[in-house]
Design a protein around this motif. Sequence first.
Motif, PDB file in Angstrom:
ATOM      1  N   ASP A   1      29.330  20.130 -16.914  1.00 28.90           N
ATOM      2  CA  ASP A   1      30.093  19.312 -16.344  1.00 28.90           C
ATOM      3  C   ASP A   1      30.001  18.227 -17.269  1.00 28.90           C
ATOM      4  O   ASP A   1      30.860  16.893 -17.266  1.00 28.90           O
ATOM      5  CB  ASP A   1      29.333  18.478 -15.088  1.00 28.90           C
ATOM      6  N   GLY A   2      29.471  18.827 -18.516  1.00 25.46           N
ATOM      7  CA  GLY A   2      29.875  17.119 -19.217  1.00 25.46           C
ATOM      8  C   GLY A   2      28.114  16.962 -19.981  1.00 25.46           C
ATOM      9  O   GLY A   2      28.028  16.027 -20.915  1.00 25.46           O
ATOM     10  N   THR A   3      27.700  17.007 -18.620  1.00 25.85           N
ATOM     11  CA  THR A   3      25.852  16.474 -18.880  1.00 25.85           C
ATOM     12  C   THR A   3      25.266  16.990 -20.844  1.00 25.85           C
ATOM     13  O   THR A   3      25.346  18.284 -20.539  1.00 25.85           O
ATOM     14  CB  THR A   3      25.851  16.576 -18.018  1.00 25.85           C
ATOM     15  N   GLN A   4      24.682  16.188 -21.128  1.00 30.59           N
ATOM     16  CA  GLN A   4      23.845  17.285 -22.444  1.00 30.59           C
ATOM     17  C   GLN A   4      22.610  16.964 -22.086  1.00 30.59           C
ATOM     18  O   GLN A   4      22.463  15.900 -22.140  1.00 30.59           O
ATOM     19  CB  GLN A   4      24.756  16.282 -23.786  1.00 30.59           C
ATOM     20  N   SER A   5      22.196  17.752 -22.384  1.00 29.94           N
ATOM     21  CA  SER A   5      20.552  17.634 -22.731  1.00 29.94           C
ATOM     22  C   SER A   5      19.852  18.600 -24.307  1.00 29.94           C
ATOM     23  O   SER A   5      20.329  19.210 -24.348  1.00 29.94           O
ATOM     24  CB  SER A   5      19.715  18.723 -21.502  1.00 29.94           C
ATOM     25  N   LEU A   6      18.797  17.092 -24.643  1.00 24.96           N
ATOM     26  CA  LEU A   6      18.319  17.928 -25.806  1.00 24.96           C
ATOM     27  C   LEU A   6      17.729  19.136 -25.751  1.00 24.96           C
ATOM     28  O   LEU A   6      16.746  19.082 -24.605  1.00 24.96           O
ATOM     29  CB  LEU A   6      17.819  16.622 -26.083  1.00 24.96           C
ATOM     30  N   CYS A   7      17.776  19.914 -25.741  1.00 27.04           N
ATOM     31  CA  CYS A   7      16.849  21.059 -26.027  1.00 27.04           C
ATOM     32  C   CYS A   7      16.450  21.113 -27.557  1.00 27.04           C
ATOM     33  O   CYS A   7      14.893  21.891 -27.116  1.00 27.04           O
ATOM     34  CB  CYS A   7      17.628  22.240 -25.571  1.00 27.04           C
ATOM     35  N   ALA A   8      16.620  21.117 -28.341  1.00 27.24           N
ATOM     36  CA  ALA A   8      15.664  21.170 -29.525  1.00 27.24           C
ATOM     37  C   ALA A   8      16.211  19.967 -30.839  1.00 27.24           C
ATOM     38  O   ALA A   8      16.781  19.373 -30.623  1.00 27.24           O
ATOM     39  CB  ALA A   8      15.754  22.334 -30.039  1.00 27.24           C
ATOM     40  N   LEU A   9      14.653  19.539 -31.777  1.00 24.90           N
ATOM     41  CA  LEU A   9      15.729  18.826 -33.099  1.00 24.90           C
ATOM     42  C   LEU A   9      15.098  19.990 -34.166  1.00 24.90           C
ATOM     43  O   LEU A   9      14.176  21.214 -34.356  1.00 24.90           O
ATOM     44  CB  LEU A   9      14.580  18.131 -32.899  1.00 24.90           C
ATOM     45  N   ALA A  10      15.377  19.764 -35.063  1.00 28.66           N
ATOM     46  CA  ALA A  10      15.313  20.696 -36.943  1.00 28.66           C
ATOM     47  C   ALA A  10      15.435  19.827 -38.022  1.00 28.66           C
ATOM     48  O   ALA A  10      15.844  18.522 -37.357  1.00 28.66           O
ATOM     49  CB  ALA A  10      16.114  21.738 -36.777  1.00 28.66           C
ATOM     50  N   GLN A  11      14.741  19.636 -38.599  1.00 29.75           N
ATOM     51  CA  GLN A  11      15.130  19.173 -40.125  1.00 29.75           C
ATOM     52  C   GLN A  11      14.619  20.577 -40.882  1.00 29.75           C
ATOM     53  O   GLN A  11      14.175  20.810 -41.283  1.00 29.75           O
ATOM     54  CB  GLN A  11      13.411  18.310 -39.972  1.00 29.75           C
ATOM     55  N   GLY A  12      16.272  20.115 -42.415  1.00 33.33           N
ATOM     56  CA  GLY A  12      15.869  20.476 -42.995  1.00 33.33           C
ATOM     57  C   GLY A  12      16.004  19.744 -44.184  1.00 33.33           C
ATOM     58  O   GLY A  12      16.243  18.929 -44.261  1.00 33.33           O
ATOM     59  N   THR A  13      16.042  20.902 -45.023  1.00 32.71           N
ATOM     60  CA  THR A  13      15.798  20.787 -47.146  1.00 32.71           C
ATOM     61  C   THR A  13      16.895  21.278 -47.626  1.00 32.71           C
ATOM     62  O   THR A  13      16.998  23.372 -47.453  1.00 32.71           O
ATOM     63  CB  THR A  13      14.776  20.967 -47.647  1.00 32.71           C
ATOM     64  N   VAL A  14      18.183  20.846 -47.813  1.00 34.89           N
ATOM     65  CA  VAL A  14      19.314  21.701 -48.383  1.00 34.89           C
ATOM     66  C   VAL A  14      19.224  21.570 -49.862  1.00 34.89           C
ATOM     67  O   VAL A  14      19.184  20.471 -50.115  1.00 34.89           O
ATOM     68  CB  VAL A  14      20.352  21.554 -47.984  1.00 34.89           C
ATOM     69  N   ARG A  15      19.601  22.626 -51.076  1.00 28.87           N
ATOM     70  CA  ARG A  15      19.641  22.041 -52.497  1.00 28.87           C
ATOM     71  C   ARG A  15      21.303  22.433 -52.948  1.00 28.87           C
ATOM     72  O   ARG A  15      21.248  23.731 -52.115  1.00 28.87           O
ATOM     73  CB  ARG A  15      18.484  22.626 -53.049  1.00 28.87           C
ATOM     74  N   ALA A  16      21.475  21.845 -53.700  1.00 30.33           N
ATOM     75  CA  ALA A  16      22.875  22.155 -54.462  1.00 30.33           C
ATOM     76  C   ALA A  16      22.374  23.707 -55.284  1.00 30.33           C
ATOM     77  O   ALA A  16      21.311  23.844 -56.147  1.00 30.33           O
ATOM     78  CB  ALA A  16      23.463  21.216 -55.373  1.00 30.33           C
ATOM     79  N   THR A  17      23.157  24.289 -55.650  1.00 30.53           N
ATOM     80  CA  THR A  17      22.706  25.565 -56.738  1.00 30.53           C
ATOM     81  C   THR A  17      23.578  24.762 -57.665  1.00 30.53           C
ATOM     82  O   THR A  17      25.010  24.497 -57.712  1.00 30.53           O
ATOM     83  CB  THR A  17      23.114  26.903 -56.341  1.00 30.53           C
ATOM     84  N   PRO A  18      23.288  26.014 -59.278  1.00 28.02           N
ATOM     85  CA  PRO A  18      24.070  25.555 -60.111  1.00 28.02           C
ATOM     86  C   PRO A  18      25.614  27.034 -59.953  1.00 28.02           C
ATOM     87  O   PRO A  18      25.754  27.428 -59.707  1.00 28.02           O
ATOM     88  CB  PRO A  18      22.931  25.957 -60.681  1.00 28.02           C
ATOM     89  N   SER A  19      25.962  26.263 -60.618  1.00 33.53           N
ATOM     90  CA  SER A  19      27.402  26.707 -60.807  1.00 33.53           C
ATOM     91  C   SER A  19      28.042  27.853 -61.077  1.00 33.53           C
ATOM     92  O   SER A  19      27.312  27.671 -62.155  1.00 33.53           O
ATOM     93  CB  SER A  19      28.784  25.605 -61.019  1.00 33.53           C
TER      94      SER A  19
END
Length: 165
Positions: free
Chosen positions: A147-165
């Motif tokens: 029916d479209g009802t949303q329930s929070l099931c998890a929280l996450a946090q991350g670190t992402v790095r740019a890589t050298p070209s």
Amino acid sequence: MTEHDQEHGTAGDFDSTGALDSTAPGPAAALDLRLARKTLDAQPFSRLVRAEVSAFGDGAATLEIPVRDELRQQNGFVHGGVLAYAADNSITFAAGTVLGAAVLTSGFTIQYVRPATGARLVARATVAEATRRQAVVRCDLFAVADDGTQSLCALAQGTVRATPS
């Protein structure tokens, strides 16, 4: 790069098989929803879980996965590994909107709030802070009922790095 590293670690275009062709001539491809979808589709595991990028840009990305029996654990809930995959990939995609295509997840944590049930899993990631080389990204994961009802099931946090070209 592995699947969670977005497999678009170098700018370029896709070859005839759908894989990224990092030898393609010309300037770096513009990062947009179309390219994000092609990138996700180039990842075999993402195709296996039927993941879709539904939003991409301005420091945010949303990944959606239709829930089906193969993605559930023995108690009928969406497997925690599927939630972790969704968090990791949406975090990396969100970071890519500010760092560019050549990015790698350097780490992330996830806290499961409640079992995920429903018809769809939605992972919404937003860049909290970014420098030229690194972004810290938060992700909220929701189980969406028929029916479209949303329930929070998890929280996450991350670190992402740019890589050298």
